[in-house]
Design an enzyme around this catalytic site. Structure first.
Site, PDB file in Angstrom:
ATOM      1  N   ASP A 118       1.317  -0.708   0.192  1.00 37.19           N
ATOM      2  CA  ASP A 118       0.277  -0.505   0.125  1.00 37.19           C
ATOM      3  C   ASP A 118       0.652   1.202  -0.253  1.00 37.19           C
ATOM      4  OD1 ASP A 118      -1.303   2.082   0.155  1.00 37.19           O
ATOM      5  OD2 ASP A 118      -2.178   1.379   2.425  1.00 37.19           O
ATOM      6  N   LYS A 164       2.796  11.308  -3.102  1.00 33.67           N
ATOM      7  CA  LYS A 164       2.293  10.781  -4.573  1.00 33.67           C
ATOM      8  C   LYS A 164       1.016  11.240  -4.616  1.00 33.67           C
ATOM      9  CE  LYS A 164      -1.652   7.260  -3.264  1.00 33.67           C
ATOM     10  NZ  LYS A 164      -1.703   5.970  -2.486  1.00 33.67           N
ATOM     11  N   GLU A 172      -7.324   0.885  -4.906  1.00 34.67           N
ATOM     12  CA  GLU A 172      -7.172   0.341  -3.249  1.00 34.67           C
ATOM     13  C   GLU A 172      -8.634   0.098  -2.599  1.00 34.67           C
ATOM     14  OE1 GLU A 172      -6.149   4.113  -2.041  1.00 34.67           O
ATOM     15  OE2 GLU A 172      -3.310   4.151  -3.088  1.00 34.67           O
ATOM     16  N   ASP A 188     -12.763   5.783   1.309  1.00 32.40           N
ATOM     17  CA  ASP A 188     -11.315   5.664   1.851  1.00 32.40           C
ATOM     18  C   ASP A 188     -11.130   6.626   1.686  1.00 32.40           C
ATOM     19  OD1 ASP A 188      -8.339   5.370   1.578  1.00 32.40           O
ATOM     20  OD2 ASP A 188      -8.597   4.045   0.167  1.00 32.40           O
TER      21      ASP A 188
HETATM   22  P1  ADP Z   1      -2.612   7.717   3.064  1.00 32.54           P
HETATM   23  O1  ADP Z   1      -3.473   6.311   2.650  1.00 32.54           O
HETATM   24  O2  ADP Z   1      -3.254   8.402   2.263  1.00 32.54           O
HETATM   25  O3  ADP Z   1      -1.433   7.232   3.329  1.00 32.54           O
HETATM   26  P2  ADP Z   1      -3.619   7.303   5.434  1.00 32.54           P
HETATM   27  O4  ADP Z   1      -4.441   5.667   5.228  1.00 32.54           O
HETATM   28  O5  ADP Z   1      -2.201   6.030   6.401  1.00 32.54           O
HETATM   29  O6  ADP Z   1      -3.466   7.912   4.285  1.00 32.54           O
HETATM   30  O7  ADP Z   1      -4.128   7.995   6.785  1.00 32.54           O
HETATM   31  C1  ADP Z   1      -3.109   9.127   7.062  1.00 32.54           C
HETATM   32  C2  ADP Z   1      -3.927   9.401   7.548  1.00 32.54           C
HETATM   33  O8  ADP Z   1      -5.191  10.051   8.286  1.00 32.54           O
HETATM   34  C3  ADP Z   1      -3.458  11.170   7.863  1.00 32.54           C
HETATM   35  O9  ADP Z   1      -4.028  12.155   8.138  1.00 32.54           O
HETATM   36  C4  ADP Z   1      -3.282  10.493   9.647  1.00 32.54           C
HETATM   37  O10 ADP Z   1      -3.710  12.061  10.677  1.00 32.54           O
HETATM   38  C5  ADP Z   1      -5.023  10.360   9.866  1.00 32.54           C
HETATM   39  N1  ADP Z   1      -5.140   9.378  10.757  1.00 32.54           N
HETATM   40  C6  ADP Z   1      -4.542   8.710  11.875  1.00 32.54           C
HETATM   41  N2  ADP Z   1      -4.435   8.301  12.679  1.00 32.54           N
HETATM   42  C7  ADP Z   1      -5.549   8.800  13.149  1.00 32.54           C
HETATM   43  C8  ADP Z   1      -6.479   9.140  14.047  1.00 32.54           C
HETATM   44  N3  ADP Z   1      -6.428   8.382  15.159  1.00 32.54           N
HETATM   45  N4  ADP Z   1      -7.008   9.722  14.044  1.00 32.54           N
HETATM   46  C9  ADP Z   1      -7.646  10.889  12.659  1.00 32.54           C
HETATM   47  N5  ADP Z   1      -6.921  10.680  11.946  1.00 32.54           N
HETATM   48  C10 ADP Z   1      -6.337   9.198  11.673  1.00 32.54           C
HETATM   49 MG    MG Z   2      -4.244   5.224   2.264  1.00 37.14          MG
END
Ligand code: ADP
Ligand code: MG
Length: 629
Positions: free
Chosen positions: A25, A87, A193, A215
């Site tokens: 991912d 990205k 995804e 998502d």
């Molecule tokens: P991506 O797929 O874009 O890499 P992710 O699915 O890893 O993103 O999500 C990252 C986002 O999730 C970030 O904006 C992060 O701040 C948010 N995030 C992670 N943990 C929490 C949480 N406990 N509460 C709210 N938002 C969160």
């Molecule tokens: Mg993601």
């Protein structure tokens, strides 16, 4: 996205020889790698027992590259050399970047200094280690994940499934593949995804019904409406926003903090980054507790959930509008949805869950870690694709978001593959030459829903040369469109009588984001009637052109033999009039002239017909003619 069961010949491994395959991912914010071990998919941990690798790359003057938490830690002290959210830049052109660029703390340049033939207008990050492309930075992230997997699996990888947002276009998908190549890992497949998430939930094993995959990550939002029937997933529609996510929550919050703290609007890159880090920390804490204390630059205050909700509600509402649109595209209502699957770190924000529950009238599924669900689905798919599960092979297919076609006479878009067609797909259509003796044909590849090419997006142009000289309409040119399982388009053109061929792999220099896609779709609906009228006009212009060319050629060929001076002159005048009017926007005038010219030339056409029949009959008996028929 249909889940089909097909076997791939030659993919089955020797018995007992398990292949090493992973699902990756490659996220905007965090990246993960997962694999199937002893039949169970699991995400792989680094030596600090962490499965999330921050998608951050730091470069220093010695050329040393750091990826992940260490790089993230440098992002506030050395923002210019710390690349985050790369990205968002994958497969984008300089023009696309300008809109995103204003909020970026680092510098971007139009091309790499060491790469002088970068004609595509690809943006580069300017760092102390030189100009770095988004593809190269992504490759660094992939390298770390591949290393982690090779350590865990004790050997070189046979391949990886890499996930991309559903809305990634051709250029963005190609850029992702390029990054994998650069990192030295074989891509078994790029997978959307949301599709991966559905696979992770094992929904193919479950009951029938409509599933919505919501998502919300750090940088992107995707909504997919899937239908599961007979163990097959079909994507009814997709939607989303490739520039909306938790990062935007952070920015909204950072702005609020800056206002509260009375900080100046134009903060330096360091302060900006610091503020964003604080904002994100506070936001994430609020998923667990009702309020947090924030201290920045000598100011401290309290932020509670209500305040956060006020700040992010407009952003969440934006995602819900995408959901409504996707449902409408699928011809469904929210209560047709049997399950809502939550994916992405931002779905941990309670307000998001609340509002999604409201929208769909049911509690969304959150029981699989929203961070890991995509990587797990990708790992399951990789395990199948690499051939570890012979007899149980399945392939996940996607749909194309916008129609693909070519330019035809009159500046019209002829659709060859319609939007929402499942891929891989191959379609062909035959075209012919317009002029006598035409030996080349220009093929202009387009994407979009509108009738006129000026309203569609140009993807590529190429030429088919060496067509044998024939009369107009005699050549048969087959244009084939092929979209592979990764969504990459290959166009070829072949003249069927001579067999000459030309082809092109379409790699546009920058992509469309989903807003563009939505806009183009919307325009195609609102302009439908206007487009029809325009198409009618263009077709009439083409008819007039064809008539003009034909008659001119005929007059030159045997006008003098078959017509007397008066007749000849009369036709010449009619032809001149037609020439004057044939490109006008006056639909009726063109029609009138076509009618007039065709009347005036009737007699000439009849004489030509007679002459050519006599020529053909000369020297043949009636028997021969009958045999030929
Ligand atoms: P991506 O797929 O874009 O890499 P992710 O699915 O890893 O993103 O999500 C990252 C986002 O999730 C970030 O904006 C992060 O701040 C948010 N995030 C992670 N943990 C929490 C949480 N406990 N509460 C709210 N938002 C969160
Ligand atoms: Mg993601």
């Amino acid at each position: 996205m249909v889940l089909l069961q097909i076997s791939e010949p030659g993919q089955s491994p020797e018995p007992h020889q398990r292949r090493r395959a992973v699902g990756i991912d490659l996220g905007t914010t965090n990246s993960l790698v997962a694999t199937v071990r002893s039949g169970t998919p699991e995400t792989l941990l680094d030596n600090e027992e962490q499965h999330l690798l921050p998608s951050v790359v730091h470069y220093d003057a010695t050329g040393e590259v750091a990826v992940g938490r260490f790089a993230y830690a440098r992002s506030s002290s050395d923002p210019l050399n710390t690349l985050v959210s790369v990205k968002r830049f994958m497969g984008r052109g300089v023009e696309d970047i300008k809109t995103l660029g204003s909020q970026l703390p680092y510098e971007m340049v139009a091309s790499g200094s060491s790469d002088s033939n970068n004609a595509s207008g690809m943006p580069y990050f300017k760092t102390v280690a030189g100009n770095i492309s988004p593809v190269a930075a992504s490759a660094e992230i992939l390298r770390v994940l591949v290393e982690r997997a090779e350590l865990a699996l004790d050997g070189a990888l046979d391949g990886a499934v890499i996930t991309v947002p559903a809305y990634f276009d051709e250029a963005q998908r190609q850029a992702t593949k390029d990054a994998a190549t650069l990192a030295g890992v074989k891509v078994l497949r790029l997978l959307n995804e949301p599709t991966a998430a559905a696979v992770a939930y094992g929904l193919d094993q479950g009951g029938e019904g409509v599933i919505a995959v919501y998502d919300l990550g750090g940088g992107t939002f995707d909504i997919s409406i899937l239908r599961l029937s007979h163990g097959v997933f079909e994507v009814l529609s997709t939607g989303g926003d490739s520039a909306l996510g938790g990062d935007d929550f952070d920015r909204a919050l950072a702005q609020w903090i800056a206002e509260q703290a009375g900080l100046n609007e134009d903060l330096g890159p360091y302060e900006q980054r610091q503020l964003l880090i604080e904002a994100r920390k506070a936001k994430e804490l609020l998923s667990e507790q009702v309020q947090v204390k924030i201290s920045v630059a000598g100011w401290s205050g309290v932020l509670d959930r209500n305040q956060l909700n006020t700040l992010i509600d407009p952003l969440i509402d934006k995602t819900l509008r995408s959901c409504k649109r996707a449902l409408r595209d699928a011809g469904l209502k929210s209560n047709d949805v049997a399950n809502v699957v939550m994916v992405g770190g931002s779905t941990r924000t309670l307000r998001v869950r609340e509002k999604v529950a409201d929208e769909f009238g049911q509690e969304p599924l959150v029981n699989i870690d929203p961070d890991r669900v995509v990587a797990i689905g990708a790992a399951i798919q990789a395990d199948v694709l690499v051939g570890n599960k012979p007899g149980d092979e399945m392939l996940l297919l996607d749909v194309i978001p916008l129609s693909l076609g070519i330019e035809t006479m009159g500046g019209l878009m002829e659709k060859i593959i319609h939007r929402n067609t499942t891929i891989p797909v191959a379609k062909a259509q035959d075209f012919t030459t317009f002029k006598d003796g035409q030996t080349a044909m220009s093929i202009h590849v387009l994407q979009g829903e509108r009738e006129l090419i000026s309203d569609c997006r140009s993807l590529a142009r190429f030429e088919l040369r060496g067509i044998p000289a024939m009369v107009a309409g005699a050549a048969k040119i087959r244009v084939s469109f092929q979209v592979d399982a990764d969504g990459l388009l290959n166009v070829s053109a072949k003249e069927l009588t001579s067999g000459i061929e030309a082809h092109i792999e379409v790699k546009p220099s920058y992509g469309l984001n989903d807003d563009d896609v939505t806009r183009m779709l919307k325009e195609s609906y609102t302009h439908a009637r206007e487009d029809m009228q325009l198409r009618a006009l263009r077709e009439q212009q083409v008819d007039a052109d064809r008539m003009y060319e034909d008659l001119l050629a005929a007059l030159n060929e045997d006008g003098r033999q078959l017509l007397n001076d008066d007749e000849y002159h009369c036709l010449e005048v009619a032809l001149k009039d037609l020439d004057k009017i044939r490109q006008s926007e006056n639909h009726r005038e063109i029609a009138r002239h076509i009618e007039m010219v065709s009347k005036t030339s009737e007699e000439f056409a009849a004489r030509r017909m007679n002459a050519s029949i006599q020529k053909a009959l000369a020297g043949h008996s009636l028997d021969d003619v009958e045999k030929d028929v």
